[in-house]
Design a protein around this motif. Structure first.
Motif, PDB file in Angstrom:
ATOM      1  N   LEU A 133      14.406  29.680  10.920  1.00  0.00           N
ATOM      2  CA  LEU A 133      13.123  29.315  10.309  1.00  0.00           C
ATOM      3  C   LEU A 133      13.281  29.261   8.794  1.00  0.00           C
ATOM      4  O   LEU A 133      13.828  30.191   8.189  1.00  0.00           O
ATOM      5  CB  LEU A 133      12.070  30.358  10.688  1.00  0.00           C
ATOM      6  CG  LEU A 133      10.658  30.180  10.116  1.00  0.00           C
ATOM      7  CD1 LEU A 133       9.976  28.978  10.750  1.00  0.00           C
ATOM      8  CD2 LEU A 133       9.823  31.448  10.358  1.00  0.00           C
ATOM      9  N   VAL A 134      12.811  28.179   8.183  1.00  0.00           N
ATOM     10  CA  VAL A 134      12.921  28.055   6.731  1.00  0.00           C
ATOM     11  C   VAL A 134      11.573  27.682   6.116  1.00  0.00           C
ATOM     12  O   VAL A 134      10.727  27.069   6.773  1.00  0.00           O
ATOM     13  CB  VAL A 134      13.974  26.995   6.321  1.00  0.00           C
ATOM     14  CG1 VAL A 134      15.362  27.414   6.776  1.00  0.00           C
ATOM     15  CG2 VAL A 134      13.622  25.608   6.869  1.00  0.00           C
ATOM     16  N   MET A 135      11.403  28.069   4.871  1.00  0.00           N
ATOM     17  CA  MET A 135      10.230  27.649   4.109  1.00  0.00           C
ATOM     18  C   MET A 135      10.638  26.447   3.269  1.00  0.00           C
ATOM     19  O   MET A 135      11.675  26.477   2.593  1.00  0.00           O
ATOM     20  CB  MET A 135       9.725  28.774   3.210  1.00  0.00           C
ATOM     21  CG  MET A 135       8.418  28.447   2.499  1.00  0.00           C
ATOM     22  SD  MET A 135       7.683  29.908   1.683  1.00  0.00           S
ATOM     23  CE  MET A 135       8.428  29.797   0.061  1.00  0.00           C
ATOM     24  N   PHE A 161       6.476  25.802   6.964  1.00  0.00           N
ATOM     25  CA  PHE A 161       7.556  26.498   7.669  1.00  0.00           C
ATOM     26  C   PHE A 161       8.015  25.648   8.854  1.00  0.00           C
ATOM     27  O   PHE A 161       7.218  25.309   9.729  1.00  0.00           O
ATOM     28  CB  PHE A 161       7.091  27.870   8.147  1.00  0.00           C
ATOM     29  CG  PHE A 161       6.943  28.868   7.033  1.00  0.00           C
ATOM     30  CD1 PHE A 161       7.973  29.742   6.714  1.00  0.00           C
ATOM     31  CD2 PHE A 161       5.772  28.912   6.270  1.00  0.00           C
ATOM     32  CE1 PHE A 161       7.845  30.654   5.673  1.00  0.00           C
ATOM     33  CE2 PHE A 161       5.634  29.830   5.229  1.00  0.00           C
ATOM     34  CZ  PHE A 161       6.668  30.693   4.933  1.00  0.00           C
ATOM     35  N   VAL A 162       9.299  25.314   8.847  1.00  0.00           N
ATOM     36  CA  VAL A 162       9.895  24.492   9.900  1.00  0.00           C
ATOM     37  C   VAL A 162      11.245  25.094  10.277  1.00  0.00           C
ATOM     38  O   VAL A 162      11.701  26.062   9.673  1.00  0.00           O
ATOM     39  CB  VAL A 162      10.090  23.034   9.433  1.00  0.00           C
ATOM     40  CG1 VAL A 162       8.760  22.394   9.066  1.00  0.00           C
ATOM     41  CG2 VAL A 162      11.059  22.961   8.245  1.00  0.00           C
ATOM     42  N   TYR A 163      11.893  24.491  11.267  1.00  0.00           N
ATOM     43  CA  TYR A 163      13.253  24.905  11.597  1.00  0.00           C
ATOM     44  C   TYR A 163      14.221  24.230  10.626  1.00  0.00           C
ATOM     45  O   TYR A 163      13.946  23.137  10.119  1.00  0.00           O
ATOM     46  CB  TYR A 163      13.602  24.515  13.031  1.00  0.00           C
ATOM     47  CG  TYR A 163      12.699  25.139  14.063  1.00  0.00           C
ATOM     48  CD1 TYR A 163      12.547  26.530  14.137  1.00  0.00           C
ATOM     49  CD2 TYR A 163      11.979  24.353  14.953  1.00  0.00           C
ATOM     50  CE1 TYR A 163      11.714  27.102  15.079  1.00  0.00           C
ATOM     51  CE2 TYR A 163      11.147  24.922  15.900  1.00  0.00           C
ATOM     52  CZ  TYR A 163      11.009  26.296  15.961  1.00  0.00           C
ATOM     53  OH  TYR A 163      10.174  26.856  16.883  1.00  0.00           O
ATOM     54  N   ARG A 164      15.361  24.864  10.409  1.00  0.00           N
ATOM     55  CA  ARG A 164      16.344  24.293   9.500  1.00  0.00           C
ATOM     56  C   ARG A 164      16.779  22.890   9.942  1.00  0.00           C
ATOM     57  O   ARG A 164      17.009  22.008   9.107  1.00  0.00           O
ATOM     58  CB  ARG A 164      17.570  25.212   9.399  1.00  0.00           C
ATOM     59  CG  ARG A 164      18.606  24.734   8.385  1.00  0.00           C
ATOM     60  CD  ARG A 164      19.685  25.755   8.161  1.00  0.00           C
ATOM     61  NE  ARG A 164      19.168  26.970   7.566  1.00  0.00           N
ATOM     62  CZ  ARG A 164      18.917  27.134   6.268  1.00  0.00           C
ATOM     63  NH1 ARG A 164      19.110  26.131   5.426  1.00  0.00           N
ATOM     64  NH2 ARG A 164      18.464  28.289   5.802  1.00  0.00           N
ATOM     65  N   THR A 165      16.883  22.677  11.241  1.00  0.00           N
ATOM     66  CA  THR A 165      17.291  21.364  11.745  1.00  0.00           C
ATOM     67  C   THR A 165      16.299  20.281  11.362  1.00  0.00           C
ATOM     68  O   THR A 165      16.680  19.135  11.103  1.00  0.00           O
ATOM     69  CB  THR A 165      17.446  21.395  13.269  1.00  0.00           C
ATOM     70  OG1 THR A 165      16.241  21.924  13.861  1.00  0.00           O
ATOM     71  CG2 THR A 165      18.626  22.255  13.687  1.00  0.00           C
ATOM     72  N   LEU A 215      13.864  28.947   1.203  1.00  0.00           N
ATOM     73  CA  LEU A 215      14.460  30.189   1.693  1.00  0.00           C
ATOM     74  C   LEU A 215      14.534  30.165   3.212  1.00  0.00           C
ATOM     75  O   LEU A 215      13.856  29.370   3.880  1.00  0.00           O
ATOM     76  CB  LEU A 215      13.647  31.401   1.216  1.00  0.00           C
ATOM     77  CG  LEU A 215      12.147  31.442   1.567  1.00  0.00           C
ATOM     78  CD1 LEU A 215      11.904  32.004   2.971  1.00  0.00           C
ATOM     79  CD2 LEU A 215      11.382  32.283   0.551  1.00  0.00           C
ATOM     80  N   THR A 216      15.363  31.038   3.741  1.00  0.00           N
ATOM     81  CA  THR A 216      15.426  31.262   5.176  1.00  0.00           C
ATOM     82  C   THR A 216      14.563  32.471   5.490  1.00  0.00           C
ATOM     83  O   THR A 216      14.770  33.548   4.912  1.00  0.00           O
ATOM     84  CB  THR A 216      16.876  31.527   5.634  1.00  0.00           C
ATOM     85  OG1 THR A 216      17.680  30.389   5.316  1.00  0.00           O
ATOM     86  CG2 THR A 216      16.934  31.783   7.128  1.00  0.00           C
ATOM     87  N   ALA A 217      13.577  32.290   6.353  1.00  0.00           N
ATOM     88  CA  ALA A 217      12.640  33.371   6.675  1.00  0.00           C
ATOM     89  C   ALA A 217      13.334  34.438   7.521  1.00  0.00           C
ATOM     90  O   ALA A 217      14.244  34.160   8.299  1.00  0.00           O
ATOM     91  CB  ALA A 217      11.433  32.805   7.417  1.00  0.00           C
ATOM     92  N   ARG A 218      12.874  35.667   7.375  1.00  0.00           N
ATOM     93  CA  ARG A 218      13.457  36.798   8.099  1.00  0.00           C
ATOM     94  C   ARG A 218      12.384  37.521   8.911  1.00  0.00           C
ATOM     95  O   ARG A 218      11.217  37.170   8.894  1.00  0.00           O
ATOM     96  CB  ARG A 218      14.099  37.779   7.104  1.00  0.00           C
ATOM     97  CG  ARG A 218      15.082  37.152   6.134  1.00  0.00           C
ATOM     98  CD  ARG A 218      16.334  36.667   6.816  1.00  0.00           C
ATOM     99  NE  ARG A 218      17.289  36.093   5.886  1.00  0.00           N
ATOM    100  CZ  ARG A 218      18.377  35.423   6.253  1.00  0.00           C
ATOM    101  NH1 ARG A 218      18.635  35.253   7.536  1.00  0.00           N
ATOM    102  NH2 ARG A 218      19.184  34.921   5.336  1.00  0.00           N
TER     103      ARG A 218
END
Length: 251
Positions: free
Chosen positions: A106-108, A185-189, A202-205
């Motif tokens: 998941l990325v912002m 917020f979406v998936y990295r792909t 950023l990559t969400a945690r």
């Protein structure tokens, strides 16, 4: 008359192998898999001559609801475990065929141009951030992953009034790409597909692992073929395609 009957019999016998070989498989899959699965479907058709794979892409929650209402589907592929659990519990999915086959993150993201500079999730609370796109919590898994991450960062309540809810992760991506929101917020792909229009901040945690399970629908009209498709998703060829689109391996 006798000749006509013989001719008809010959035609039926000649057509029989074609009729037996021609099979259609309907796969309902999470929207984030659209591009990779179209390629995987083509490869599956190549190794299974006479097979046509028809895809239905949408939010996982929408797809399972369609199956619960009797939609003629052979394979269901979800972007989360929760939706798959629901289908198994409702007995519309064959639990014995359930397989996890890939993962994501998941990325912002923000628009490439004209957006405020953000570097942390907490920055979403800043006044210049007026709209934040997320998936609908009831039907879109990426929305639930987002909520988990924002709650862990203790900003969910502060950012909630800014939310613009989307029907799928691809709609979130479109909102950001068109500059209709300051962040999403979406998936990295998904972000990779529009890297000329969106920026990964950023990559969400602190959310559940983003894993993709597949299963055969209980009322599938092609159960054997459906099981073959689910197995094909873990093959070296399918995994290579998924990897090229940015999906990760399932541990």
């Amino acid at each position: 008359m006798r000749l006509s009957r013989r001719l008809a019999a010959v035609l039926v016998l000649a057509a029989a192998p074609l009729m037996a070989a021609a099979q259609q498989l309907t796969v309902s899959a999470a929207a984030s898999l659209t591009d990779a699965f179209r390629e995987i479907g083509t490869r599956f058709e190549a190794v299974k001559p006479g097979t046509t794979v028809r895809f239905n892409f949408a939010a996982s929650g929408v797809l399972i609801q369609q199956i619960l209402q009797g939609a003629p589907v052979d394979v269901f592929v979800s972007a989360d475990q929760e939706t798959m659990d629901r289908g198994v519990k409702e007995k519309v999915l064959d639990a014995a065929t359930r397989r996890d086959f890939t993962s994501n993150s998941l990325v912002m993201v923000t628009p490439m141009a004209g957006a405020p500079t953000l570097s942390r999730i907490a920055d979403l609370t800043r006044p210049e951030v007026k709209r934040v796109a997320i998936g609908k919590l009831a039907t879109v898994p990426v929305g639930r992953y987002t909520k988990q991450s924002l709650e862990a960062a203790k900003v969910w309540e502060a950012v909630e009034p800014k939310f613009v809810f989307a029907d799928s992760v691809r709609q979130v991506l479109d909102y950001v790409a068109r500059g209709e929101v300051e962040a999403g917020f979406v998936y990295r792909t998904d972000a990779e597909l529009m890297k000329d229009k969106v920026r990964v901040v950023l990559t969400a945690r602190d959310h559940a692992p983003v894993t993709y399970p597949a299963a055969v629908v209980t009322d599938s009209r092609q159960p054997a073929l459906a099981r073959e498709f689910v197995a094909f998703l873990s093959s070296a060829e399918a995994q290579s395609i998924l990897g090229r689109y940015g999906f990760g391996k399932h541990d």
